[in-house]
Design an enzyme around this catalytic site. Structure first.
Site, short mmCIF file in Angstrom:
data_model
loop_
_atom_site.label_atom_id
_atom_site.label_comp_id
_atom_site.label_asym_id
_atom_site.label_seq_id
_atom_site.Cartn_x
_atom_site.Cartn_y
_atom_site.Cartn_z
N GLU A 1 -52.27 7.72 -36.88
CA GLU A 1 -51.32 8.71 -36.36
C GLU A 1 -51.93 10.10 -36.36
O GLU A 1 -52.74 10.43 -37.23
CB GLU A 1 -50.02 8.73 -37.16
N THR A 2 -51.50 10.89 -35.38
CA THR A 2 -51.84 12.31 -35.29
C THR A 2 -50.54 13.09 -35.14
O THR A 2 -49.66 12.71 -34.37
CB THR A 2 -52.76 12.59 -34.08
#
Length: 224
Positions: free
Chosen positions: A47-48
């Site tokens: 995830e970012t």
């Protein structure tokens, strides 16, 4: 250049392991969802996070292939990085607190997309599992010590985006805690640690250690 921080979330007591997370503190540099999705794919973290308002804790979360209304390890890591009492996600307001070496968030199970929680006989069976083919999102788990609430787990997102196995997944741990109705001490992946605890009115707390790997820069290219 797009500046971003790299964190490791849900680290072991010795500071090892943990799931890497990219955080773009100034989300205004990439306001469009398509550009954010492209950067998340390029960085390749599970995830970012893009921070749209650091004072309010407003965040936007992406995997390499899709946008998420809520995710556990991104919220634990970003709350620690911003040092805020709450995060505002598309799913809802996530409570946050620091307690010694642990960063905690509080969320609701209904915010989590469907996951298959699959119990195995023992930790050795979980350790021996091969990565399943893409398709079903599987959280494989077994008791290491049921009386103490100790769990061994591995997470297989089932996506065709290069993330065959997540090292540590707070959202899946939240669902398992809600199902079992008790506090858990989870060892996931190669050795990451996730702590959980049920709270009143259906809420669940998820906690872990967070370490800052360092700031990075992503050169601008077509689409950024």
């Amino acid at each position: 250049m797009t500046d971003y921080d790299v964190l490791r979330v849900f680290c072991a007591a010795n500071g090892g392991y943990g799931n890497e997370l990219g955080v773009v503190r100034d989300g205004s540099v990439l306001p469009d969802r398509e550009d954010r999705q492209a950067l998340a794919a390029k960085l390749g973290f599970s995830e970012t996070v893009f921070v749209d308002d650091p004072e309010r804790g407003a965040v936007d979360i992406y995997t390499p292939t899709l946008r998420l209304p809520f995710a556990g390890h991104p919220c634990v890591g970003t709350a620690w990085l911003l040092d805020v009492p709450e995060l505002v996600t598309p799913a809802g307001v996530v409570g946050a607190r620091l307690d010694g070496e642990f960063s905690w968030i509080e969320a609701l199970p209904e915010w989590v997309p469907p996951r298959t929680l699959r119990q195995y006989a023992d930790a050795a069976e979980v350790d021996a599992l091969p990565v399943p083919p893409p398709g079903e999102w599987i959280y494989a788990w077994a008791w290491e010590d049921e009386s103490a609430g100790r769990v061994r787990a591995r997470a297989f997102p089932g996506r065709d985006d290069g993330i065959d196995e997540d090292e540590a997944t707070g959202a899946a741990a939240l669902l398992l805690t809600d199902r079992l109705g008790r506090a858990l001490n989870i060892t996931q992946g190669r050795g990451s640690q996730i702590l959980t605890a049920p709270q009143p009115y259906g809420w669940v707390e998820i906690g872990g250690r967070v370490f800052l790997e360092g700031p990075e820069k992503q050169p601008r290219s077509a689409g950024y």
